[in-house]
Design a protein around this motif. Structure first.
Motif, PDB file in Angstrom:
ATOM      1  N   HIS A 129      44.684  -7.311 -13.213  1.00 23.34           N
ATOM      2  CA  HIS A 129      44.397  -7.766 -11.858  1.00 23.34           C
ATOM      3  C   HIS A 129      43.302  -6.884 -11.264  1.00 23.34           C
ATOM      4  O   HIS A 129      43.468  -5.676 -11.120  1.00 23.34           O
ATOM      5  CB  HIS A 129      45.667  -7.683 -11.016  1.00 23.34           C
ATOM      6  N   THR A 130      42.157  -7.503 -10.931  1.00 26.23           N
ATOM      7  CA  THR A 130      41.007  -6.760 -10.408  1.00 26.23           C
ATOM      8  C   THR A 130      40.524  -7.394  -9.099  1.00 26.23           C
ATOM      9  O   THR A 130      39.457  -8.010  -9.044  1.00 26.23           O
ATOM     10  CB  THR A 130      39.868  -6.717 -11.446  1.00 26.23           C
ATOM     11  N   PRO A 131      41.319  -7.287  -8.035  1.00 28.15           N
ATOM     12  CA  PRO A 131      40.969  -7.939  -6.765  1.00 28.15           C
ATOM     13  C   PRO A 131      39.760  -7.298  -6.101  1.00 28.15           C
ATOM     14  O   PRO A 131      39.354  -6.179  -6.422  1.00 28.15           O
ATOM     15  CB  PRO A 131      42.230  -7.728  -5.920  1.00 28.15           C
ATOM     16  N   GLY A 132      39.206  -8.030  -5.155  1.00 26.70           N
ATOM     17  CA  GLY A 132      38.071  -7.547  -4.379  1.00 26.70           C
ATOM     18  C   GLY A 132      37.076  -8.652  -4.120  1.00 26.70           C
ATOM     19  O   GLY A 132      36.744  -8.953  -2.978  1.00 26.70           O
ATOM     20  N   HIS A 133      36.600  -9.289  -5.192  1.00 29.70           N
ATOM     21  CA  HIS A 133      35.746 -10.465  -5.016  1.00 29.70           C
ATOM     22  C   HIS A 133      36.573 -11.580  -4.397  1.00 29.70           C
ATOM     23  O   HIS A 133      36.128 -12.259  -3.465  1.00 29.70           O
ATOM     24  CB  HIS A 133      35.172 -10.882  -6.364  1.00 29.70           C
ATOM     25  N   THR A 134      37.763 -11.785  -4.915  1.00 27.27           N
ATOM     26  CA  THR A 134      38.809 -12.601  -4.297  1.00 27.27           C
ATOM     27  C   THR A 134      40.117 -11.842  -4.479  1.00 27.27           C
ATOM     28  O   THR A 134      40.215 -10.939  -5.319  1.00 27.27           O
ATOM     29  CB  THR A 134      38.940 -13.991  -4.958  1.00 27.27           C
ATOM     30  N   PRO A 135      41.170 -12.205  -3.741  1.00 29.60           N
ATOM     31  CA  PRO A 135      42.439 -11.483  -3.873  1.00 29.60           C
ATOM     32  C   PRO A 135      43.070 -11.600  -5.257  1.00 29.60           C
ATOM     33  O   PRO A 135      43.786 -10.701  -5.696  1.00 29.60           O
ATOM     34  CB  PRO A 135      43.331 -12.147  -2.816  1.00 29.60           C
ATOM     35  N   GLY A 136      42.795 -12.713  -5.944  1.00 33.43           N
ATOM     36  CA  GLY A 136      43.435 -12.938  -7.226  1.00 33.43           C
ATOM     37  C   GLY A 136      42.500 -12.841  -8.419  1.00 33.43           C
ATOM     38  O   GLY A 136      42.805 -13.355  -9.498  1.00 33.43           O
ATOM     39  N   SER A 137      41.371 -12.175  -8.258  1.00 30.29           N
ATOM     40  CA  SER A 137      40.452 -12.002  -9.392  1.00 30.29           C
ATOM     41  C   SER A 137      41.123 -11.197 -10.503  1.00 30.29           C
ATOM     42  O   SER A 137      41.833 -10.223 -10.231  1.00 30.29           O
ATOM     43  CB  SER A 137      39.182 -11.277  -8.950  1.00 30.29           C
TER      44      SER A 137
END
Length: 210
Positions: A129-137
Motif C-alpha cells: 500500500h503506497t498512498p499519496g497519489h490516491t488513498p488506495g494507490s
C-alpha cells in the motif's frame, strides 16, 4: 516476463503484462485504454490473463478494465480505499473527459497480500500500500523478477502528483521514501507515465545518492 504496452486515451499510459514463461499465464496491470489493442496483444501471444490488477482508481489506468474483464473472464482487483474511485467519475477524473469511466465489478486486495497465479503458485506479486497519489494507490512487487509496478506514485524524474481529489503529499513522501526506495537497489520501477528506472538511480535523484 514483463511486457509494456503504451495505450492512448485522453493521456498516454503504460499498461503492463506480467507473464509466467512456463505457463503463459499472468497478470494484466492498469489497462487504461484501447481494450481492443490490449486484447489482441494477449491473443496474439497466447497468454492467459488470470487477474487484472489496478494500481489506483484514476480513469487513465482503468478505462479498458471493465470490457477486458468480460472478454478475458478475469476479475479486477483494487485496494479498498480506491474502490469508490471506480464508480465516481469526479474522483476518477473522467467526468470531464468526454467519456466517463465506471468500473462496476471488482474485488479487493490488501496491504501485504500475495497474489499468486493458479497456473503456478510460485509466480506472484506482493501488494504494498503506497498512498499519496490516491488513498488506495498500491505497488505490485516481484522480488523474483526484481520489478515493482508503481502506478503514478513515482516517476523516473520524481514523485507523482497530489493535486487531485484524495491526494496527500505527506503520505506520498512516506510511501516513496519508506516503502519504495527501501526495496533492493536493482529493483526496476515501472510507472504509468515514464520510462523504467532502478531504485538505486531513483534514490540518487530524490535523496542525493543516499
Amino acid at each position: 516476463m514483463v511486457r509494456e504496452l503504451t495505450v492512448q486515451g485522453v493521456f498516454a499510459e503504460n499498461c503492463y503484462f506480467y507473464i509466467d514463461d512456463a505457463t503463459k499465464s499472468g497478470f494484466l496491470i492498469d489497462p487504461g485504454a484501447q481494450a481492443g489493442i490490449i486484447y489482441d496483444t494477449i491473443a496474439r501471444n497466447g497468454w492467459n490473463i488470470e487477474k487484472i490488477l489496478l494500481t489506483h482508481g484514476h480513469f487513465d489506468h482503468t478505462g479498458a478494465a471493465e470490457l477486458l474483464r468480460e472478454k478475458l473472464v478475469a476479475p479486477i482487483y483494487v485496494y479498498p480505499a480506491d474502490a469508490r474511485y471506480l464508480t465516481d467519475t469526479y474522483l476518477n477524473l473522467s467526468a470531464n473527459s468526454g467519456n466517463p469511466v465506471i468500473v462496476s465489478h471488482y474485488e479487493e486486495i490488501y496491504d501485504g497480500e500475495i497474489i499468486r497465479l493458479k497456473a503456478n503458485s510460485g509466480f506472484y506479486l506482493k501488494v504494498i500500500h503506497t498512498p499519496g497519489h490516491t488513498p488506495g494507490s498500491v505497488t505490485y512487487y516481484s522480488p523474483e523478477e526484481k520489478v515493482a509496478f508503481v502506478g503514478d506514485t513515482l516517476y523516473e524524474h520524481g514523485p507523482g502528483l497530489t493535486n487531485f481529489p484524495g491526494g496527500n503529499r505527506r503520505e506520498l513522501e512516506h510511501s516513496i521514501v519508506d516503502k519504495i526506495l527501501t526495496l533492493p537497489g536493482d529493483t526496476v520501477l515501472l510507472s504509468g507515465h515514464s520510462s523504467p528506472i532502478t531504485v538505486k538511480d531513483e534514490r540518487s535523484i530524490l535523496l542525493g545518492g543516499t
